[in-house]
Design an enzyme around this catalytic site. Structure first.
Site, PDB file in Angstrom:
ATOM      1  N   VAL A  25      -2.363 -10.006 -12.016  1.00  0.00           N
ATOM      2  CA  VAL A  25      -3.283  -8.860 -12.378  1.00  0.00           C
ATOM      3  C   VAL A  25      -4.746  -9.584 -12.223  1.00  0.00           C
ATOM      4  CG1 VAL A  25      -3.724  -7.024 -14.005  1.00  0.00           C
ATOM      5  CG2 VAL A  25      -1.672  -7.771 -13.867  1.00  0.00           C
ATOM      6  N   GLU A  26      -5.429  -9.101 -11.323  1.00  0.00           N
ATOM      7  CA  GLU A  26      -6.755  -9.874 -11.338  1.00  0.00           C
ATOM      8  C   GLU A  26      -7.799  -8.570 -11.726  1.00  0.00           C
ATOM      9  OE1 GLU A  26      -7.824 -12.096  -7.858  1.00  0.00           O
ATOM     10  OE2 GLU A  26      -5.671 -11.790  -6.861  1.00  0.00           O
TER      11      GLU A  26
END
Length: 491
Positions: free
Chosen positions: A86-87
């Site tokens: 999850v960026e």
């Protein structure tokens, strides 16, 4: 007898009337075929369903839901062969994927790259002196800041875009020494799956993902898989069983779309197994890599402006190779999770991650390659790749490194249903041309991470793109404010 016949006639008329009513009602509800059950396709389906458009069919080429968000068993572990992070977390805005991950309570681990200067290995073996490596990282950081300033200046003055490499040349500081190239690879190729010479400056520096959602990244390592977020969206409008599997008859797996016929009256979609589906509209969520091949034949052909726009965009290849060993031989503990291998050949098994926190006691390493190296590796036997990797590890940690007992090499580029992992914005594609990738052609609509206005290449981009594309179709249906120009062949 006459009375009985009269009752039968009345029953027949009423039944016929009800049937006509149902047919008329069904005809009023537009029908939509969605090609692909990845995040974008599933997200688009939910948005359509929320708007009351429930007469949909989702055709998925593979036997799973999630697309490039896909887990696989590796030596008894559940690992992600596609999207893994999850960026964009802990910023001013909430990343919608992070919100879902937290609702599902998926296991995630903060990725801390701050100590790389202490974990940078020379080609022939041994660590670089930390002060020397840190100096190289500091120069790279200064160069990246210069590039961001150039990008801001170009955007403000509405000048033409340049590549990241061109901005480095303006600074007269092009990475050339092996350690400089390794750090440059970490800064750019590791994020975009392509080198700075082809990557757009204005559309990647600064990145909206980090500017808007925050600079933190979290690695997903949960037995349920990252694909749980896709199922989370799907279950909000598709029926599922007690085991969490999607059982909705509107989702059809192993349906390889090969032809899309479109006209002013509707669309006809044909699959490889001979099945034929008809609808008012079609939403195509196939990757930009697939759209650049002849897997799906559009009849009539898409207009030249559309084809040209799609071919100008890039599909990157990002390969995460997992290796399991009989025991641990690498440093562990705080500040050792990520390490770099410096080689004279750019991108040669450069980025490493030890997964002790994510999979305690499993003795697993992850090495990432991209672009030409990914394609090269996909075309050679796995045992040759393993031999190359073992040589690299023995260069770093000594000749006594044990042989890997298991190796997993995903092959996204070779897979005709994906032809890569995610899109990258190359030099030469303007915002206008990018909009051409997104806009519909008649009754054919397009979605996918590559159509996300600000977040192409990311999971949140795929999710938001599905919503955006569905909204375009909803506006068309609800307001009747849409036209259906059919591109004639050769136009």
């Amino acid at each position: 007898m006459v009375a009985l016949e009269r009752e039968k006639m009345v029953f027949l008329v009423v039944t016929l009337a009800i049937g006509i009513h149902f047919t008329a009602t069904a005809a009023l509800e537009p029908s939509v075929i969605i090609v692909g059950a990845g995040m974008s396709g599933i997200s688009a389906g939910k948005r359509l369903s929320d708007a009351g458009i429930k007469n949909i069919v989702i055709l998925e080429a593979t036997n799973w839901i999630g697309g490039r968000i896909h887990k696989q068993n590796f030596a008894g572990l559940s690992v992600e062969i596609g999207a893994n992070w999850v960026e964009g977390v802990h910023g001013e805005q909430m990343n919608p994927i992070w919100e879902m991950v937290n609702k599902l309570n998926l296991k995630t681990f903060f990725s801390n790259y701050d100590n790389l200067s202490s974990n940078t290995y020379q080609q022939a073996g041994g660590l670089y002196k930390e002060s020397f490596a840190q100096q190289a990282f500091d120069v790279a950081d200064s160069l990246a800041e210069f590039s961001r300033n150039i990008s801001t200046s170009l955007t403000a003055s509405r000048e033409e875009d340049i590549s990241i490499l061109a901005s480095q040349r303006l600074k007269n500081l092009v990475p050339s020494a092996p350690i400089e190239m390794a750090i440059d690879y970490y800064n750019y190729d590791y994020e975009f799956a392509e080198p700075p010479r082809v990557t757009s400056l204005q559309n990647t520096e600064p990145l909206p993902t980090f500017s808007n959602f925050g600079e933190d990244l979290y690695f997903v390592a949960d037995p349920r898989g990252y694909e749980s977020v896709v199922y989370y969206v799907a279950k909000q409008y598709l029926t599922s069983n007690s085991a969490g599997q999607i059982t909705d008859s509107r989702v059809k797996l192993n349906k390889v779309v090969r032809e899309i016929r479109h006209s002013q009256s509707g669309v006809i979609v044909k699959t490889e197994d001979g099945a034929v589906f008809r609808a008012d509209y079609v939403m195509v969520s196939a990757s930009i890599g697939v759209l650049q091949t002849n897997l799906i034949n559009f009849q009539p052909d898409l207009p030249h402006w559309k084809i040209l726009a799609m071919y100008q965009f890039d599909m990157g290849v990002y390969t995460k190779i997992f290796l399991k060993f009989p025991y641990k031989f690498w440093p562990s503990g705080n500040g050792t999770e990520f390490f770099l291998y410096v080689h004279e050949k750019r991108g040669y098994y450069t980025i490493w991650q030890q997964l002790e926190r994510e999979y305690p006691g499993a003795n697993v390493l992850l090495v990432t390659v991209t672009d030409d190296e990914s394609r090269r590796i996909e075309q050679q036997p796995d045992y040759e790749t393993k031999a190359e990797i073992m040589e690299v590890l023995r260069n770093m940690f000594g000749k006594n490194v044990p042989e890997a007992t298991d190796i997993l090499i995903p092959k996204w580029w070779s897979n005709r249903f994906y032809k890569g992992t995610f899109s990258n914005w190359p030099i030469g594609v303007s915002r206008y041309e990018y909009d051409q990738i997104r806009v519909p052609v008649g009754r054919v609509y397009f979605t996918g991470e590559h159509t996300s206005e600000h977040y192409n290449g990311y999971v949140h981009g795929a999710y938001l793109a599905g919503i955006d594309s569905a909204n375009m179709l909803i506006r068309c249906i609800k307001t009747n404010f849409c036209k259906f120009p059919i591109a004639a062949k050769g136009t």
